[in-house]
Design an enzyme around this catalytic site. Structure first.
Site, PDB file in Angstrom:
ATOM      1  N   SER A   1      39.187  36.796  36.278  1.00  0.00           N
ATOM      2  CA  SER A   1      38.341  37.727  37.010  1.00  0.00           C
ATOM      3  C   SER A   1      36.888  37.598  36.564  1.00  0.00           C
ATOM      4  CB  SER A   1      38.838  39.158  36.780  1.00  0.00           C
ATOM      5  OG  SER A   1      37.965  40.105  37.362  1.00  0.00           O
TER       6      SER A   1
ATOM      7  N   HIS B   1      27.735  38.113  29.437  1.00  0.00           N
ATOM      8  CA  HIS B   1      28.695  39.076  29.983  1.00  0.00           C
ATOM      9  C   HIS B   1      29.358  39.806  28.830  1.00  0.00           C
ATOM     10  CE1 HIS B   1      31.634  40.930  32.648  1.00  0.00           C
ATOM     11  NE2 HIS B   1      32.510  40.706  31.687  1.00  0.00           N
TER      12      HIS B   1
ATOM     13  N   ASP C   1      38.630  37.980  44.002  1.00  0.00           N
ATOM     14  CA  ASP C   1      38.655  38.761  42.762  1.00  0.00           C
ATOM     15  C   ASP C   1      38.431  40.240  43.038  1.00  0.00           C
ATOM     16  OD1 ASP C   1      38.490  39.201  39.804  1.00  0.00           O
ATOM     17  OD2 ASP C   1      36.483  39.848  40.392  1.00  0.00           O
TER      18      ASP C   1
ATOM     19  N   LYS D   1      33.611  35.107  38.742  1.00  0.00           N
ATOM     20  CA  LYS D   1      32.312  35.638  39.163  1.00  0.00           C
ATOM     21  C   LYS D   1      31.166  34.936  38.447  1.00  0.00           C
ATOM     22  CE  LYS D   1      33.316  40.032  38.361  1.00  0.00           C
ATOM     23  NZ  LYS D   1      34.764  40.193  38.194  1.00  0.00           N
TER      24      LYS D   1
ATOM     25  N   ARG E   1      44.892  45.478  40.787  1.00  0.00           N
ATOM     26  CA  ARG E   1      45.300  45.553  39.379  1.00  0.00           C
ATOM     27  C   ARG E   1      45.005  46.926  38.792  1.00  0.00           C
ATOM     28  NH1 ARG E   1      41.618  41.642  37.013  1.00  0.00           N
ATOM     29  NH2 ARG E   1      42.479  42.334  35.018  1.00  0.00           N
TER      30      ARG E   1
END
Length: 427
Positions: A185, A84, A163, A189, A170
């Site tokens: 967040s 990620h 989320d 995931k 947000r």
């Protein structure tokens, strides 16, 4: 046990610590619509201002995971590994990385996102390939990964729905920058995705959400702890985003550069970071044997790319869409390109049509920027520095505004740049 939203907001407002049951309740109640948006906005702002400790962040993350389904890859006969990135300008690394790691023996199930503002999105880039599909069912994901070794697709609606709802809130309440909320967040995931190991690429610099090494290190350390506590082998790299990554920024443009890397070419920084992350992913998955550099040279990574694109409905041989109009900016004087600001270049590409201001906006696949020089390169007066691409000539003016002062040519021979890989963090 039921709690009161105002009571929970007040605890965090007054720098208190939320209990596990309080966190479980507020996430569940917000997901169900029992806690109003304005109340969750207040709580998010209190968290931004006053923070959370490691236990609170872990509880918050687990509560968001429990709001939806968890994916299961136990039917696969090889270890799973994922990566990620926190996002940047020209960051197309997922495209060559996923098939490269698959070619070396791991399965790569990667749920990716779309771009917003100055940062590009992996799904937008891949959707520039005719026929390619981002939205797959769980059964389709399993079929693709078995066929090609890797799948890159959108997260389903059942994955961490808390989320998804909280992130949208947000985004419009000035609380995106909260490190506890960013970390939870991302990790909710990724943990729900079910991967066995995870490598995090935390970007640092003007083109990243984390502008300083200290803030990036705090975020990376928090996410590594969350993954480790959840039983996922997690490692983080801090990498440079003070200048764009590679030479092409945009959707089609970044697909083309990714294919160049898979074919054994491409810019040195993209190759270096792709290989560095591939080795980290394979090590985290416990796989040794094939060297990723060899997989680029012998064509096996390209073969995995072609299988992955084809399995998701795309045509790896199709002509990609290109922008109708272009404009080239040249060096104002001779010397060394001493600065090229990543954020300014990202905003310019966004204004040319490569990105979106809102999630529902379309993107122009061919829009973007081609770089003809990188910081540290010697340039001559009148030499091309950047070529802007767009489908609408009216977009050039605003793109040029964002590039005003974004680059400098000077007599200095050694620009001050962050190293490509700044640090490595593990539990």
């Amino acid at each position: 046990m039921a709690f009161d939203a105002v009571e929970i907001i007040s605890i965090k407002r007054d720098r208190g610590e939320l209990s596990t049951p309080q966190i479980d309740w507020v996430i569940d109640a917000y997901t169900k619509g029992e806690v109003a948006d304005e109340q969750m906005s207040s709580l998010a702002m209190a968290i931004l201002l006053n923070g959370m400790n490691r236990r609170e962040i872990a509880d918050w993350t687990q509560a968001m995971i429990r709001s939806g389904e968890r994916m299961d890859w136990s039917a696969l006969d090889r270890p799973t590994a994922d990566k990620h990135s926190t996002g940047g300008v020209g960051d197309k690394i997922t495209l060559p990385l996923a098939p490269l790691v698959a070619a070396c023996g791991a399965y790569v199930p990667q749920l990716s996102g779309r771009g917003l503002a100055h940062t590009g999105g992996t799904l937008d880039k891949l959707e520039s390939i005719p026929g390619w599909r981002a939205n797959l069912s769980n059964d389709e994901m399993l079929a693709v990964i078995r066929a090609s070794g890797a799948v890159v697709c959108a997260a389903g609606t059942g994955l961490a729905p808390a989320d998804k709802k909280l992130y949208a809130l947000r985004d419009v309440t000035g609380t995106v920058e909260s490190i506890p909320l960013i970390a939870s967040s991302i990790m909710s995931k990724k943990i729900a995705e079910g991967t066995g190991s995870l490598v995090l690429d935390v970007k640092v610099g003007s083109g990243a959400f984390m502008k300083t090494v200290d803030n990036a290190r705090e975020l990376a350390t928090t996410m590594v702890a969350l993954g480790t506590d959840a039983g996922v082998r997690t490692v983080a790299l801090l990498t440079a985003m003070d200048r764009p990554l590679g030479l092409k920024i945009g959707n089609t443009l970044e697909v083309e550069e990714s294919v160049e890397v898979l074919a054994g070419g491409g810019p040195s920084d993209v190759i270096e970071l792709t290989l560095h992350l591939a080795r980290e992913m394979l090590a985290a998955a416990g796989i040794s044997g094939k060297d990723p550099e060899q997989a680029l040279k012998d064509g096996s990574a390209m073969d995995a790319w072609r299988r992955m694109i084809t399995a998701q409905g795309g045509d790896p041989d199709a002509l990609l869409p290109h922008a109708a109009e272009s404009m080239t900016l040249t060096a104002p004087t001779s010397g060394v390109l001493s600065r090229l600001d990543a954020y300014s270049v990202g905003v310019a590409a966004w204004r040319l049509g490569a990105g979106r201001a809102r999630k529902e906006d379309p993107v122009s696949f061919g829009a973007g920027i081609t770089l003809h020089a990188k910081p540290g390169d010697i340039v001559r007066e009148g030499q091309p520095l950047l070529t802007l691409h767009t489908d609408e000539t009216a977009r050039f003016d605003r793109a040029l505004q964002s590039l005003d002062g974004a680059y400098e040519v000077s007599a200095a021979s050694d620009p001050t740049l962050l190293p490509l890989v700044i640090d490595r963090i593990e539990a």
